[in-house]
Enzyme design. Sequence first.
Site, PDB file in Angstrom:
ATOM      1  N   LYS A  49       1.021  -1.232   0.103  1.00  0.00           N
ATOM      2  CA  LYS A  49      -0.049   0.031  -0.016  1.00  0.00           C
ATOM      3  C   LYS A  49       0.815   1.443   0.009  1.00  0.00           C
ATOM      4  O   LYS A  49       1.468   1.625   0.935  1.00  0.00           O
ATOM      5  CB  LYS A  49      -0.821  -0.016   1.412  1.00  0.00           C
ATOM      6  CG  LYS A  49      -2.157   0.536   1.077  1.00  0.00           C
ATOM      7  CD  LYS A  49      -2.354   2.043   0.685  1.00  0.00           C
ATOM      8  CE  LYS A  49      -2.092   3.023   2.028  1.00  0.00           C
ATOM      9  NZ  LYS A  49      -1.752   4.241   1.681  1.00  0.00           N
ATOM     10  N   GLU A  62       8.689   0.975  11.568  1.00  0.00           N
ATOM     11  CA  GLU A  62       9.751   2.069  11.501  1.00  0.00           C
ATOM     12  C   GLU A  62       9.251   3.398  11.501  1.00  0.00           C
ATOM     13  O   GLU A  62       8.612   3.861  10.572  1.00  0.00           O
ATOM     14  CB  GLU A  62      10.838   1.785  10.235  1.00  0.00           C
ATOM     15  CG  GLU A  62      12.133   2.425  10.029  1.00  0.00           C
ATOM     16  CD  GLU A  62      12.180   3.791   9.678  1.00  0.00           C
ATOM     17  OE1 GLU A  62      11.929   4.860  10.330  1.00  0.00           O
ATOM     18  OE2 GLU A  62      12.331   3.955   8.350  1.00  0.00           O
ATOM     19  N   CYS A 107      13.203  10.164   7.632  1.00  0.00           N
ATOM     20  CA  CYS A 107      13.223   9.481   9.159  1.00  0.00           C
ATOM     21  C   CYS A 107      14.599   9.686   9.819  1.00  0.00           C
ATOM     22  O   CYS A 107      14.589   9.719  11.078  1.00  0.00           O
ATOM     23  CB  CYS A 107      12.596   8.004   8.892  1.00  0.00           C
ATOM     24  SG  CYS A 107      13.488   6.964   7.834  1.00  0.00           S
ATOM     25  N   GLU A 137       9.341  15.434  15.749  1.00  0.00           N
ATOM     26  CA  GLU A 137       9.800  15.371  14.568  1.00  0.00           C
ATOM     27  C   GLU A 137       9.225  16.093  13.517  1.00  0.00           C
ATOM     28  O   GLU A 137       7.942  16.279  13.342  1.00  0.00           O
ATOM     29  CB  GLU A 137       9.466  13.779  13.898  1.00  0.00           C
ATOM     30  CG  GLU A 137      10.106  13.472  12.503  1.00  0.00           C
ATOM     31  CD  GLU A 137       9.842  12.052  12.190  1.00  0.00           C
ATOM     32  OE1 GLU A 137       8.722  11.749  12.247  1.00  0.00           O
ATOM     33  OE2 GLU A 137      10.824  11.466  11.825  1.00  0.00           O
TER      34      GLU A 137
HETATM   35  P1  NAI Z   1       1.311   7.951   8.108  1.00  0.00           P
HETATM   36  O1  NAI Z   1       2.248   7.534   9.106  1.00  0.00           O
HETATM   37  O2  NAI Z   1      -0.100   8.442   8.440  1.00  0.00           O
HETATM   38  O3  NAI Z   1       1.494   7.660   6.902  1.00  0.00           O
HETATM   39  C1  NAI Z   1       2.343   6.515   6.247  1.00  0.00           C
HETATM   40  C2  NAI Z   1       1.308   5.497   5.434  1.00  0.00           C
HETATM   41  O4  NAI Z   1       0.456   4.853   6.386  1.00  0.00           O
HETATM   42  C3  NAI Z   1       0.931   6.056   4.439  1.00  0.00           C
HETATM   43  O5  NAI Z   1       0.845   4.911   3.320  1.00  0.00           O
HETATM   44  C4  NAI Z   1      -0.684   5.971   4.997  1.00  0.00           C
HETATM   45  O6  NAI Z   1      -1.562   5.930   3.808  1.00  0.00           O
HETATM   46  C5  NAI Z   1      -0.828   4.670   5.791  1.00  0.00           C
HETATM   47  N1  NAI Z   1      -1.763   4.968   6.898  1.00  0.00           N
HETATM   48  C6  NAI Z   1      -2.178   5.888   7.341  1.00  0.00           C
HETATM   49  N2  NAI Z   1      -3.221   5.699   8.310  1.00  0.00           N
HETATM   50  C7  NAI Z   1      -3.532   4.464   8.137  1.00  0.00           C
HETATM   51  C8  NAI Z   1      -4.321   3.449   8.981  1.00  0.00           C
HETATM   52  N3  NAI Z   1      -5.032   4.059   9.867  1.00  0.00           N
HETATM   53  N4  NAI Z   1      -3.927   2.222   8.941  1.00  0.00           N
HETATM   54  C9  NAI Z   1      -2.776   1.715   8.099  1.00  0.00           C
HETATM   55  N5  NAI Z   1      -2.188   2.554   7.350  1.00  0.00           N
HETATM   56  C10 NAI Z   1      -2.275   3.779   7.548  1.00  0.00           C
HETATM   57  O7  NAI Z   1       2.079   9.698   7.898  1.00  0.00           O
HETATM   58  P2  NAI Z   1       1.477  10.999   7.386  1.00  0.00           P
HETATM   59  O8  NAI Z   1       0.289  11.277   8.112  1.00  0.00           O
HETATM   60  O9  NAI Z   1       1.427  11.000   5.957  1.00  0.00           O
HETATM   61  O10 NAI Z   1       2.747  11.982   8.006  1.00  0.00           O
HETATM   62  C11 NAI Z   1       2.639  12.633   9.098  1.00  0.00           C
HETATM   63  C12 NAI Z   1       4.357  12.659   9.814  1.00  0.00           C
HETATM   64  O11 NAI Z   1       4.501  11.322   9.910  1.00  0.00           O
HETATM   65  C13 NAI Z   1       5.240  13.401   9.002  1.00  0.00           C
HETATM   66  O12 NAI Z   1       5.178  14.859   9.203  1.00  0.00           O
HETATM   67  C14 NAI Z   1       6.292  12.970   9.597  1.00  0.00           C
HETATM   68  O13 NAI Z   1       6.925  13.575  10.792  1.00  0.00           O
HETATM   69  C15 NAI Z   1       5.871  11.235   9.663  1.00  0.00           C
HETATM   70  N6  NAI Z   1       6.430  10.376   8.752  1.00  0.00           N
HETATM   71  C16 NAI Z   1       7.541   9.663   9.098  1.00  0.00           C
HETATM   72  C17 NAI Z   1       8.069   8.923   8.024  1.00  0.00           C
HETATM   73  C18 NAI Z   1       9.079   8.186   8.380  1.00  0.00           C
HETATM   74  O14 NAI Z   1       9.845   7.525   7.345  1.00  0.00           O
HETATM   75  N7  NAI Z   1       9.524   7.611   9.523  1.00  0.00           N
HETATM   76  C19 NAI Z   1       7.447   8.978   6.974  1.00  0.00           C
HETATM   77  C20 NAI Z   1       6.291   9.505   6.626  1.00  0.00           C
HETATM   78  C21 NAI Z   1       6.020  10.335   7.770  1.00  0.00           C
END
Ligand code: NAI
Length: 486
Positions: free
Chosen positions: A182, A257, A291, A387
């Site tokens: 996904k 992660e 990250c 972050e």
């Molecule tokens: P997110 O963690 O919500 O999204 C990451 C993935 O999870 C996307 O594919 C999203 O569609 C999916 N997702 C979202 N809600 C879900 C759920 N309930 N169940 C299963 N999958 C789900 O991150 P978002 O909201 O796009 O970004 C917010 C913050 O997260 C960023 O500002 C950053 O601080 C952090 N982030 C950290 C990352 C990393 O590499 N550690 C990558 C992306 C965001």
Amino acid sequence: MMSQNTPQTVSDHYGLIIDGEEVQSVSQATFETVDPATEDVIATVAAAQPDDVDAAVKSAREAVLDWKATPPQDRGRLLSELAGQIRAEQKRLARIETLDNGKPFGHAKSDVEVCARYFEYYAGVADKVHGDSIPLTSEYADYTIQEPLGVTAQIIPWNLPTNIFGRSVAPALATGNVAVVKPAEQTPLTAVEIGKLALDVGIPEGVLNVIPGFGGEAGAALSGHSDVDGISFTGSVPTGQEVMKTAADGVTEVHLELGGKSPNVVFPDADMETALDSAITGIFANAGQVCSAGSRLIVHEDIHDEFVDRLAKRARELSIGPGLDGNDIGPLVSEEQLSKVEQYLEIGLDEVGEPVTGGNILSKDGYFVEPTIFDGVSNHMRIAQEEIFGPVLSVIPFSDEDEAIRLANDVDYGLVAGVFTENIGRAHRFARDVRAGQIYINEWFAGGVETPFGGFKQSGFGREKGLAAIESYTQTKNVCVNIGQK
Ligand code: NAI
Ligand code: MG
């Protein structure tokens, strides 16, 4: 001029890859993905709904026994061919990545190369995963088998879409798992493109399904699906916690992660040029949306003023603009991310006052933020603890080694930590005493596809990359035989 045979860079519409075919959502739902440099729509994309997730998991389940039984060298050969195909299409995939995510084209090209490297690396591992033989008394023969988990789900973030696709999917397939991927709703395109390349090279239908869609719909349906055996999630802490809770119902194995707030510690005996280069790359690569960004710069008071001056000068020299135009810093991925970073710029202003450089959102189309450095930050402040995921650096001074290690550890995250010093003992004391999954010594982002990667503390658990990922994607079965007496 493009020749007739040159594939068009980006299609107008992308479907779901389920059971070896590109299909639409049964509900016909779609969404648009935009170029964050212009805010123009690039393509429409099928939006997976729970029924589509179910179809993808079902097709994976049907494929799992054959794929597991495929000789490992044949699985390896197919992954190797996929690596070759990704490389052959490097420029096209990188262009799509830049359009969809905003990152500089050079960075996108290197992400595509890293993705190819993951498939190549794990292709070579496929036929080297084996168990142990355990000596018991002479009446027994005992051995272990490393079995795949089965149907695995990979939930991918938007910051490094192609890179993390390879990181999560290649070890899964190499070890005989099948996958349902996904991608993030902000950046779904390269995942679908690679899903198609996988079919082109002959990876059997159902082995690699790709289902773009929203987190709350497709992501939640996938992480809560009762027929998924393992989940690899990369993203934010709250979503990771949500995924873990949802997965608990089916007692599904989860690896998380979840990012970081990583300390980059510079001692006075460091090579200054090297430390400056790394500090810049560490926080401004990918506009800080990494990250493992070095977002807390912890600098010794003896060199602090000079270091920050020189750093700010370098930051001002970085060019900002569309990723396809050869700039150093592209736009942030989305309007949401821009407004999140904007809030942190205000928080920074409140907490420490004007930044030494940057601090502005650029008033042109697209989601551009100036590289920003806040100095005089105290480690308890929000800009030192949370972050931001943008080009915003917090600089914290320190006076001795104990204080540096205490500051490095004083945060809820534990993904990476870096140290710059010419003192070998001090470097290794830092590596010993700092609680983080990766330690960088004298180079930020040191390491490769071969080196294990994952978090301590709230940065998550489970390891990806290197041979450590093999453990994450296999489970041990012990076989004990009573061979009797003569
Ligand atoms: P997110 O963690 O919500 O999204 C990451 C993935 O999870 C996307 O594919 C999203 O569609 C999916 N997702 C979202 N809600 C879900 C759920 N309930 N169940 C299963 N999958 C789900 O991150 P978002 O909201 O796009 O970004 C917010 C913050 O997260 C960023 O500002 C950053 O601080 C952090 N982030 C950290 C990352 C990393 O590499 N550690 C990558 C992306 C965001
Ligand atoms: Mg996009």
